[in-house]
Design a protein around this motif. Structure first.
Motif, mmCIF file in Angstrom:
data_model
loop_
_atom_site.group_PDB
_atom_site.id
_atom_site.type_symbol
_atom_site.label_atom_id
_atom_site.label_comp_id
_atom_site.label_asym_id
_atom_site.label_seq_id
_atom_site.Cartn_x
_atom_site.Cartn_y
_atom_site.Cartn_z
ATOM 1 N N ASN A 291 -11.498 -11.633 11.783
ATOM 2 C CA ASN A 291 -12.332 -10.432 11.826
ATOM 3 C C ASN A 291 -13.797 -10.859 11.715
ATOM 4 O O ASN A 291 -14.116 -12.026 11.475
ATOM 5 C CB ASN A 291 -11.983 -9.476 10.678
ATOM 6 C CG ASN A 291 -10.624 -8.838 10.877
ATOM 7 O OD1 ASN A 291 -10.262 -8.477 11.992
ATOM 8 N ND2 ASN A 291 -9.865 -8.726 9.796
ATOM 9 N N GLU A 587 -18.109 -6.272 1.107
ATOM 10 C CA GLU A 587 -17.379 -5.042 1.420
ATOM 11 C C GLU A 587 -16.431 -4.668 0.279
ATOM 12 O O GLU A 587 -16.289 -3.486 -0.061
ATOM 13 C CB GLU A 587 -16.585 -5.228 2.710
ATOM 14 C CG GLU A 587 -15.823 -3.981 3.120
ATOM 15 C CD GLU A 587 -15.039 -4.179 4.407
ATOM 16 O OE1 GLU A 587 -14.302 -3.252 4.794
ATOM 17 O OE2 GLU A 587 -15.149 -5.260 5.005
ATOM 18 N N ASN A 591 -16.540 -1.076 -1.923
ATOM 19 C CA ASN A 591 -15.469 -0.092 -1.726
ATOM 20 C C ASN A 591 -14.454 -0.069 -2.869
ATOM 21 O O ASN A 591 -13.901 1.004 -3.183
ATOM 22 C CB ASN A 591 -14.730 -0.365 -0.412
ATOM 23 C CG ASN A 591 -15.624 -0.147 0.795
ATOM 24 O OD1 ASN A 591 -16.376 0.815 0.864
ATOM 25 N ND2 ASN A 591 -15.563 -1.052 1.750
ATOM 26 N N THR A 939 0.394 -1.236 3.563
ATOM 27 C CA THR A 939 -0.654 -1.201 4.586
ATOM 28 C C THR A 939 -1.927 -0.603 4.006
ATOM 29 O O THR A 939 -1.962 -0.138 2.864
ATOM 30 C CB THR A 939 -0.181 -0.375 5.793
ATOM 31 O OG1 THR A 939 0.152 0.957 5.340
ATOM 32 C CG2 THR A 939 1.060 -0.990 6.439
ATOM 33 N N ARG A 941 -6.559 -0.562 4.603
ATOM 34 C CA ARG A 941 -7.739 -1.428 4.700
ATOM 35 C C ARG A 941 -7.897 -2.279 3.455
ATOM 36 O O ARG A 941 -8.316 -3.434 3.528
ATOM 37 C CB ARG A 941 -8.993 -0.562 4.921
ATOM 38 C CG ARG A 941 -10.293 -1.352 4.983
ATOM 39 C CD ARG A 941 -10.234 -2.411 6.043
ATOM 40 N NE ARG A 941 -11.370 -3.314 6.000
ATOM 41 C CZ ARG A 941 -11.402 -4.503 6.587
ATOM 42 N NH1 ARG A 941 -10.340 -4.945 7.272
ATOM 43 N NH2 ARG A 941 -12.465 -5.275 6.505
ATOM 44 N N ARG A 942 -7.551 -1.730 2.314
ATOM 45 C CA ARG A 942 -7.668 -2.492 1.068
ATOM 46 C C ARG A 942 -6.778 -3.725 1.096
ATOM 47 O O ARG A 942 -7.186 -4.819 0.697
ATOM 48 C CB ARG A 942 -7.299 -1.579 -0.089
ATOM 49 C CG ARG A 942 -7.078 -2.278 -1.416
ATOM 50 C CD ARG A 942 -6.563 -1.296 -2.438
ATOM 51 N NE ARG A 942 -5.824 -1.947 -3.483
ATOM 52 C CZ ARG A 942 -5.060 -1.332 -4.366
ATOM 53 N NH1 ARG A 942 -4.935 -0.019 -4.309
ATOM 54 N NH2 ARG A 942 -4.410 -2.001 -5.297
ATOM 55 N N GLN A 944 -5.545 -5.264 3.841
ATOM 56 C CA GLN A 944 -6.002 -6.192 4.861
ATOM 57 C C GLN A 944 -7.262 -6.934 4.426
ATOM 58 O O GLN A 944 -7.427 -8.127 4.701
ATOM 59 C CB GLN A 944 -6.277 -5.426 6.162
ATOM 60 C CG GLN A 944 -6.515 -6.314 7.376
ATOM 61 C CD GLN A 944 -5.338 -7.202 7.683
ATOM 62 O OE1 GLN A 944 -4.195 -6.749 7.684
ATOM 63 N NE2 GLN A 944 -5.602 -8.480 7.921
ATOM 64 N N LEU A 945 -8.161 -6.228 3.722
ATOM 65 C CA LEU A 945 -9.384 -6.870 3.247
ATOM 66 C C LEU A 945 -9.064 -7.954 2.224
ATOM 67 O O LEU A 945 -9.650 -9.046 2.253
ATOM 68 C CB LEU A 945 -10.308 -5.809 2.642
ATOM 69 C CG LEU A 945 -11.708 -6.282 2.218
ATOM 70 C CD1 LEU A 945 -12.474 -6.841 3.412
ATOM 71 C CD2 LEU A 945 -12.471 -5.127 1.582
#
Length: 970
Positions: A291, A587, A591, A939, A941-942, A944-945
């Motif tokens: 990414n 990020e 977040n 799953t 965003r947390r 995956q980050l």
């Protein structure tokens, strides 16, 4: 000689202990010095005759005549003297034997001790920490802790049972059952090799006479074998999975033990080679979904070429081992294979995810390695596809191997043949471009020299990816065939000088990778290659230069180019990943400032612990709660059947005897067919609901919504796998049958409880019936005036029919449950007289609901009368007009519900809750090993980050360690 004679003298004594029970050292001494010139006599007797003084005793005098008594007395006195003399001599013989035996044993021990080598010179072979461990461990205590031989013997298998099993299998063979094909893989095919055994032949001849009698047993034997085979396969899969898990844990524990400094064990850091550090970075990058425009630009050698051009053969010559599966004209490379080459003392290969080492000097290990690579390739290919982009990582170490990382790609094809996926050609081009577009990748372009250069496909692809040839090395294979078949040898010279193809390259090489036989060894190929180029006119006439030929020169050149590219680009790539790490950390802080950076595996472990805690909560449910909800749900499930199919039909009878007979018959049929099954259904549904309730109630302030999908999947899969114990239904049927047969109400409280149960049930049914009638006839006059509601035409007809049937019930209060045909006709004509057209079916439907209400109202009034009927019940209703058999029926039903709920509660708490907990653990273990399933269930965003952040940190740390080691090597 004196000692030896003493030892021989000992041989003349008769030993009470057999020679087989003597100490091995004593037996060795005995056999060494015992003489035996007469094979017909035992050795100890021969020795006594020739070497002991007892053999020189005087001859026995002749026997005197019977009449001489004096000589007889004299002879008896001499016999006592001779016996005493012999006993005195025997004392010296025993003393001499003991001395001689001890001396000989000591001498033999010294001779053996002198023969042993001095192992003190080899102490350096054993690591230091082993000696330190030996000081810390008390071997005497360890020896005492070991079990005795008798205890070990108990653990041995029962060989008698094994013999019986073999006898059974032999009988199957003799009766014509083919075991070899049905139990393949279970080891029983070895029995087929003993077909020449006389015992088998005898069995065969003896069973021929009774073959007709045993014919019916074949099918059952075959079913047993199939069941055994299925069970064996399930067991193998289960323990294979456990073995892989244990191997992984063992590998981690070995690292921890070596690095731990405890009780004098020195801390040892596992030192990895430079190329291994670099290979680990590439392995992580192959699994990393880049990414923030972070791409993998680290150098590696990409091997590309047309199919069957000799790519694999060139790579095997560089690795110095035949490690890849082979096929004649068939596509064998179905996925990229990353091979890390490094120098080491032993020629071995191993996969990155396995601890097994394949010894490349042994043909059986080579065959196993090729088979494993082929299996991994086929496993990586998804259904409906021919090739895969999933990388297989392999390390090869050996003496004289050049350090580098190569990636063998599937061969480029021009046509999709039968059996291939339609997109195979495009997929191969896509994979090749993905690896070659790396600006730091070295392209090793393989071209078949035995075919026309115009048929090459890969050269155009390489020229597109590296038009200036700054990182391409061209290799021409099968030069021996090219020289033999081409009419113009100068064409080969044009190819290696870069004048024939439009592509450009850093260097050009010509190699020979064998004569085309798959059984050739690497050494024989090397010899053939060197002999060919020494005698080839290509080299002799100057068409090829010496540094351009042989795979040895090729591997040296590729390795130099690889390390040059690594040194030029690795620090720049480390800076790129450092910037990517900074962006990801920024990020996360913005977040998720109050959350730890847990990746998918760590989140799964956290969720796993929470789910197990929730399952354990099931065991804390009180027995009263279980029985209450079980009894309630069971009655809700069976109440309709009890009222409609048992109570109402039996209540239509005229006397109590017929009532009880009807009830008993219907209860017996119900218990045999439906009741146990319904009860187990209720128990299973109750267990599911309680499990779901605990999982829902566990949510609190600390509950993470990210686990909801995983928990739901675990719950569904666990319930799907759970099956109730089949034997529970049979035992439950017996318990319920016994409970329903009992009619003895012992006290007044039980009678009152049965009446209360009957009243509640009848009132509930009466309310339901009145609600149905209300829906049939529509709103009454109050609702029509107050709520402005009107009846529909159908409701108006039903209301008129209801009024007519009510008048009929008032006239005939004891009417039966069904209307006669003449009564239906009368009601219909009466309604037609009032202008209402009605169908006979509608009349009967309306009558059914009205009579049902009428019956329930009468039953309730009768129930009130029976509240004082316990006295008459005790007298069996003799001389009494009051009969309360319906109360007894409801008491039997109520008692059955209580006993069934108690039985189901015991099964739940003692068996089923534990089995459900076991299923949950198995499901969690299966999900934990399935990375694809975890990716689907955890799953966001947390997640995956956190995954990206972990990968980037790991890559950066390993790159920094590699760069540090690289600078030290300079």
């Amino acid at each position: 000689m004196a000692c030896r004679n003493l030892v021989s003298t000992n041989m003349g004594v008769r030993f009470r202990i057999p020679l087989q029970k003597l100490h091995p050292l004593s037996r060795a001494i005995h056999h060494r010095y015992s003489g035996n010139t007469n094979p017909q006599r035992p050795p100890h007797r021969t020795a006594a005759r020739y070497f002991t003084s007892m053999s020189r005793l005087p001859m026995r005098p002749p026997k005197p005549s019977p009449g001489s008594g004096r000589s007889h007395q004299q002879q008896r006195n001499f016999w006592v003297v001779r016996l005493a003399a012999r006993l005195l001599k025997l004392r010296y013989i025993l003393l001499g034997t003991a001395v001689g035996g001890g001396y000989t044993a000591k001498k033999t021990y010294e001779e053996w001790k002198d023969m042993l080598p001095d192992f003190s010179e080899y102490n350096w072979v054993i690591p230091d920490f082993v000696w330190e461990l030996s000081e810390q461990i008390d071997l005497d205590k360890l020896a005492k802790a070991l079990p005795e031989m008798e205890e070990i013997a108990k653990l041995l298998p029962d060989f008698d049972k094994i013999g019986e099993n073999f006898t059974f299998l032999k009988s199957l063979l003799s009766s014509g059952v083919s075991l070899g094909s049905e139990v393949k893989g279970a080891g029983l095919h070895l029995l087929l090799e003993t077909s020449g055994d006389p015992s088998l032949k005898a069995t065969d001849s003896s069973t021929t006479a009774t073959q007709d009698d045993k014919q019916y047993k074949k099918s059952s034997d075959k079913e047993k074998i199939d069941q055994l085979q299925e069970e064996l396969l399930r067991t193998q899969l289960k323990y294979q999975r456990m073995l892989e898990r244990l191997e992984k844990e063992n590998k981690e524990l070995r690292k921890v033990v070596l690095q731990k400094d405890d009780k004098g064990i020195h801390q040892r850091k596992i030192k990895k080679s430079l190329i291994d550090l670099y290979s680990e970075v590439l392995d992580i990058l192959s699994d990393y979904d880049a990414n923030y425009n972070t791409q993998d630009h680290l150098p590696r050698v990409v091997v590309v070429g047309d199919q069957s051009a000799g790519k694999t053969s060139v790579l095997e010559m560089i690795a110095q081992a035949r490690i890849f599966p082979r096929g004649s004209g068939e596509m064998m490379t179905r996925s990229p294979v990353k091979v890390t080459l490094s120098e080491g003392p032993h020629h071995v290969a191993l996969f990155k995810d396995s601890g097994r080492e394949f010894d490349l000097t042994k043909e059986e290990d080579l065959a196993a390695l090729r088979h494993e690579i082929e299996l991994r390739m086929r496993k990586s290919v998804k259904e409906g596809q021919t090739v895969s982009s999933e990388t297989i990582s392999l390390s090869v170490k050996g003496p004289g191997i050049q350090r580098m990382v190569l990636v063998d790609l599937p061969g480029v094809i021009s046509t999709v043949t039968t059996g291939m996926a339609t997109d195979t050609k495009e997929t191969i081009f896509s994979i090749s471009r993905a690896y070659m577009q790396n600006p730091n990748a070295i392209i090793l372009c393989i071209q078949d020299g035995s075919v026309d250069a115009e048929r090459s496909i890969v050269t155009d692809l390489v020229s597109q990816m590296d038009p200036h040839g700054k990182r391409t090395i061209f290799v021409l294979t099968k030069v021996d065939l090219a020289e033999k078949n081409l009419a113009s040898p100068s064409r080969i010279q044009q190819i290696v000088e870069g004048k024939l193809f439009p592509m450009k390259a850093l260097g050009y090489f010509a190699v020979v990778t064998g004569k085309g036989s798959s059984g050739e060894s690497i050494d024989s190929i090397k010899d053939y290659e060197e002999d060919f180029f020494q005698s080839s006119r290509l080299l002799r006439d100057g068409m090829l230069k010496a540094h351009q030929v042989t795979t040895k020169n090729l591997s040296l050149a590729v390795s130099d180019c690889f390390w040059k590219m690594v040194r030029e680009s690795v620090e720049q790539q480390a800076d790129v990943f450092k910037a990517s790490r900074f962006n990801l950390e920024t990020e996360w802080k913005n977040n998720y400032p109050r959350l730890r950076e847990l990746d998918r595996n760590e989140l799964f472990e956290k969720a796993k612990n929470e789910i197990l805690d929730e399952v354990i909560s099931l065991s804390q449910v009180t027995p009263q709660h279980w029985e209450s909800i079980l009894q309630k749900k069971l009655w809700e499930r069976v109440s309709t059947h009890v009222i409609e199919n048992i109570y109402l039909p039996a209540a239509q009878t005229m006397d109590s005897g017929t009532f009880n007979t009807t009830v008993d018959i219907k209860l017996k049929q119900w218990t045999d067919k439906q009741l146990p099954h319904k009860a187990l259904e209720v128990a299973w549904e109750t267990l599911q609901e309680e499990f779901a309730r605990f999982m829902a109630e566990y949510k609190g302030k600390d509950q993470d919504d990210i686990f909801d999908k995983l928990k739901e999947a675990v719950k569904d899969e666990s319930i799907k796998r759970h099956k109730w114990n089949e034997r529970a239904m049979d035992s439950l049927r017996v318990i319920q049958h016994n409970a329903l047969e009992d009619r003895s109400i012992t006290d007044k409280p039980q009678w009152d409880a049965a009446i209360q149960f009957m009243e509640e049930t009848l009132q509930t049914r009466l309310k339901d019936t009145e609600s149905v009638i209300k829906d049939m006839v529509g709103p009454d006059w109050k609702q029509r005036w107050l709520n402005w509601q009107n009846r529909t035409p159908d409701q108006h007809i039903r209301n008129e029919t209801k009024n007519e049937l009510d008048r009929l019930l008032k006239l005939h209060d004891d009417h039966t449950a069904y209307l006669a045909n003449d009564e239906v006709t009368t009601v219909r004509k009466n309604l037609e007289g009032r202008g209402v057209e009605v169908d006979p079916v509608l009349i009967k439907d309306t009558w059914h609901q009205l009579y049902r209400r009428h019956f329930l109202q009468k039953a309730l009034s009768h129930c009130n009368l029976c509240k004082r009927g316990f006295y008459y019940y005790q007298r069996h209703f003799v001389d009494s007009e009051l009969e309360c058999n319906d109360v007894v029926l409801f008491w039997r039903i109520q008692r059955m519900l209580v006993i069934t709920a108690n039985t189901l509660r015991q099964q739940l708490t003692n068996t089923e809750v534990r089995r459900l907990e076991k299923n949950v653990k198995e499901v969690l273990d299966d999900f934990g090993e399935d990375m694809e399933r975890k990716t689907q269930l955890i799953t966001g965003r947390r997640v995956q980050l956190a995954e990206d952040l972990k990968k980037v940190r790991e890559i950066q740390e390993k790159l920094e360690a590699f760069i540090e080691a690289l600078h030290k090597e300079k």
